[in-house]
Design a protein around this motif. Structure first.
Motif, PDB file in Angstrom:
ATOM      1  N   HIS A 114      -2.869 108.941 -76.313  1.00 57.13           N
ATOM      2  CA  HIS A 114      -2.878 108.637 -74.887  1.00 57.13           C
ATOM      3  C   HIS A 114      -3.529 107.290 -74.600  1.00 57.13           C
ATOM      4  O   HIS A 114      -3.112 106.585 -73.663  1.00 57.13           O
ATOM      5  CB  HIS A 114      -3.570 109.760 -74.118  1.00 57.13           C
ATOM      6  N   ARG A 171       6.380 112.375 -74.185  1.00 56.15           N
ATOM      7  CA  ARG A 171       5.331 113.260 -74.682  1.00 56.15           C
ATOM      8  C   ARG A 171       5.905 114.652 -74.922  1.00 56.15           C
ATOM      9  O   ARG A 171       5.958 115.496 -74.012  1.00 56.15           O
ATOM     10  CB  ARG A 171       4.175 113.327 -73.688  1.00 56.15           C
ATOM     11  N   LEU A 208       2.192 115.603 -76.129  1.00 59.97           N
ATOM     12  CA  LEU A 208       1.747 116.365 -74.969  1.00 59.97           C
ATOM     13  C   LEU A 208       0.414 117.035 -75.285  1.00 59.97           C
ATOM     14  O   LEU A 208       0.221 117.567 -76.377  1.00 59.97           O
ATOM     15  CB  LEU A 208       2.799 117.419 -74.628  1.00 59.97           C
ATOM     16  N   VAL A 259       9.806 118.940 -72.710  1.00 55.91           N
ATOM     17  CA  VAL A 259       9.495 120.353 -72.910  1.00 55.91           C
ATOM     18  C   VAL A 259      10.780 121.169 -72.884  1.00 55.91           C
ATOM     19  O   VAL A 259      11.776 120.788 -72.266  1.00 55.91           O
ATOM     20  CB  VAL A 259       8.536 120.880 -71.813  1.00 55.91           C
ATOM     21  N   GLU A 270       7.301 114.019 -69.878  1.00 54.10           N
ATOM     22  CA  GLU A 270       6.971 115.120 -70.775  1.00 54.10           C
ATOM     23  C   GLU A 270       8.270 115.779 -71.229  1.00 54.10           C
ATOM     24  O   GLU A 270       9.127 116.121 -70.416  1.00 54.10           O
ATOM     25  CB  GLU A 270       6.085 116.140 -70.051  1.00 54.10           C
ATOM     26  N   ALA A 299       8.317 119.159 -64.864  1.00 47.47           N
ATOM     27  CA  ALA A 299       8.618 118.315 -66.029  1.00 47.47           C
ATOM     28  C   ALA A 299      10.088 118.405 -66.416  1.00 47.47           C
ATOM     29  O   ALA A 299      10.724 117.393 -66.728  1.00 47.47           O
ATOM     30  CB  ALA A 299       7.731 118.725 -67.201  1.00 47.47           C
ATOM     31  N   ASN A 329      -0.075 124.009 -74.625  1.00 46.99           N
ATOM     32  CA  ASN A 329       0.660 122.761 -74.779  1.00 46.99           C
ATOM     33  C   ASN A 329       1.889 122.815 -73.878  1.00 46.99           C
ATOM     34  O   ASN A 329       3.026 122.744 -74.328  1.00 46.99           O
ATOM     35  CB  ASN A 329       1.047 122.571 -76.248  1.00 46.99           C
ATOM     36  N   SER A 345       6.295 118.561 -76.313  1.00 48.10           N
ATOM     37  CA  SER A 345       5.512 119.734 -76.693  1.00 48.10           C
ATOM     38  C   SER A 345       5.827 120.036 -78.157  1.00 48.10           C
ATOM     39  O   SER A 345       6.197 119.130 -78.917  1.00 48.10           O
ATOM     40  CB  SER A 345       5.853 120.911 -75.771  1.00 48.10           C
ATOM     41  N   GLY A 395       4.022 121.674 -70.263  1.00 49.83           N
ATOM     42  CA  GLY A 395       4.267 120.553 -69.368  1.00 49.83           C
ATOM     43  C   GLY A 395       3.800 120.852 -67.951  1.00 49.83           C
ATOM     44  O   GLY A 395       3.590 122.007 -67.569  1.00 49.83           O
ATOM     45  N   GLN A 396       3.639 119.806 -67.176  1.00 55.45           N
ATOM     46  CA  GLN A 396       3.260 119.974 -65.778  1.00 55.45           C
ATOM     47  C   GLN A 396       4.438 120.527 -64.981  1.00 55.45           C
ATOM     48  O   GLN A 396       5.592 120.491 -65.422  1.00 55.45           O
ATOM     49  CB  GLN A 396       2.807 118.641 -65.194  1.00 55.45           C
TER      50      GLN A 396
END
Length: 431
Positions: free
Chosen positions: A126, A143, A113, A210, A208, A276, A270, A145, A272-273
């Motif tokens: 990436h 991905r 991430l 997280v 992601e 996530a 770091n 964290s 997540g969106q």
């Protein structure tokens, strides 16, 4: 399902291997030299080298009977023959091309991430993800964290534990006080891999990984300090400029996790969106634990405190020993020949032989001290230092026995020095 796992003996990879075994999968560990790790008795290992294996033909024989591939291989910084482009892109792409030719459709890739401008570690990861996403494979790209475990640590997680165990204060970069990470347990990352292999997917999915709580580094370290059973400590905020200098020095030294990638990830965050966690639960059925819960489920032991405290103390011990050897070599050459021969009076060697021996050992002191400071083949160098110290003690004690009675304990001090080198040798293994 028979699963090939690259990077199987790494911090994240070993947790994934354990989870796959617990889920009744047959695991084949793809590691350098096909060395068998005693932590996984009975598992098969095949040789691979992500810094060299960049053609599908190399990977094809390793995929015989394989149903799925999990790629955990990665490097935090370039050194020796390991290059980001090779380890994170060329070798994995060659592996995935071999999967297409061998009919292995299921792939899970452990990525990272972050943002491309965090450093080449993230950027190359990436780019590798993009290459995988362009292939007609059923792939899941994970991905995570910040990954931690109460059952062990490595690299950056070991450094953070050491920071939490510092006496009297917790040192935190000023830029990392605000929420900047969503830590997730390595065990939960491993469960995500197992779930990714179990679900029916078509095409490529990027998720992601997280934890449920965004945290600043200060809060993260305080939780670990409490888990270690240490007294509460005051917070010491370090200016961002000073942290950048320290990380730049760490990057140039090329050893350990302290470097510019970690610095940028903490400064940029770091996290997540949005959504996530919901996507992780929806697609994998996974609800990761908070750091507090994960730590509460695994109480610490005295060995955890030892490791946290020794993580920074052992390098200090190594440096001071190296400087001692260098100083001994410099003094050995700086002393005049008259001083050397005068100090050897009463022994069984001639003045000429004494002078030759003094200069030879001084030269060896300088060589071993420099190599120790550079961490070149540390086991070999430390063994050489130990043998040399043993030779000093026995040789001088036999040829000039009066030195045993030196009021400053010149020879007697060699005994604790030998013990210190033995400790460094015993703790040299990093994973």
């Amino acid at each position: 399902m028979r699963v090939l796992v690259t990077g199987a003996y790494g911090f994240i990879g070993s947790h994934i291997v354990a989870a796959l075994v617990a889920a009744n999968h047959e695991v084949v560990c793809a590691v350098r030299g096909a060395r068998l790790d005693s932590r996984f008795p009975g598992l098969r290992a095949v040789a691979c080298d992500m810094s060299r294996d960049v053609t599908p033909e190399v990977w094809l024989p390793r995929l015989n009977g394989i149903d799925a591939v999990v790629n955990c291989a990665g490097i935090l910084r370039e050194q020796r023959g390991d290059r980001f482009d090779t380890v994170h892109i060329q070798a994995p792409v060659a592996l995935y091309q071999a999967c297409l030719r061998a009919g292995v459709q299921r792939v899970v890739q452990i990525s990272a991430l972050g943002h491309a401008d965090d450093g080449e570690f993230i950027a190359s990861k990436h780019r590798g993800d993009e290459q995988l996403a362009s292939m007609p494979l059923d792939a899941t790209i994970l991905r995570p964290s910040l990954v931690y475990s109460a059952h062990g640590s490595y690299g950056g997680t070991s450094l953070l534990r050491a920071m939490a165990a510092l006496p009297g204060a917790i040192v935190v970069p000023r830029a990392a006080v605000a929420p900047c990470v969503q830590p997730i347990a390595a065990e939960d990352v491993a469960l995500a891999v197992v779930a990714s292999l179990a679900r029916a997917t078509q095409g490529v999915d990027i998720l992601e990984l997280v934890g449920p709580k965004a945290m600043g580094l200060a809060e993260y370290l305080q939780d670990w300090r409490r888990w270690l059973g240490l007294r509460a400590a005051r917070l010491w905020l370090v200016p961002t400029a000073l942290v950048r200098v320290a990380c730049r020095v760490g990057e140039r030294l090329g050893q350990g996790p302290l470097g510019e990638t970690m610095q940028r990830m903490l400064e940029h965050g770091n996290l997540g969106q949005a959504g996530a966690l919901e996507r992780m639960h929806e697609r994998l059925g996974l609800s990761p634990r908070t750091l507090q819960r994960a730590l509460a489920e695994s109480p610490s032991h005295v060995q955890d405190r030892w490791h946290a405290r020794l993580y920074l103390a052992l390098p200090l011990l190594r440096v001071t020993l190296a400087l001692l050897w260098l100083a001994s070599g410099v003094i050995g050459w700086a002393l005049s020949s008259d001083t050397v021969t005068a100090s050897a009076q009463g022994g069984s060697l001639s003045p000429e032989a004494t002078l030759m021996l003094a200069r030879a050992t001084a030269t060896l002191d300088l060589l071993l001290g420099a190599l120790c400071l550079l961490r070149w083949r540390p086991r070999l160098v430390l063994s050489g230092m130990l043998l040399m110290l043993l030779g000093y003690t026995i040789g001088i004690g036999a040829l000039w026995p009066m030195h045993w009675l030196d009021p400053l304990g010149g020879l007697l001090k060699n005994v604790p020095l030998m013990a210190a080198i033995a400790i460094l040798l015993l703790t040299e293994e990093k994973r």
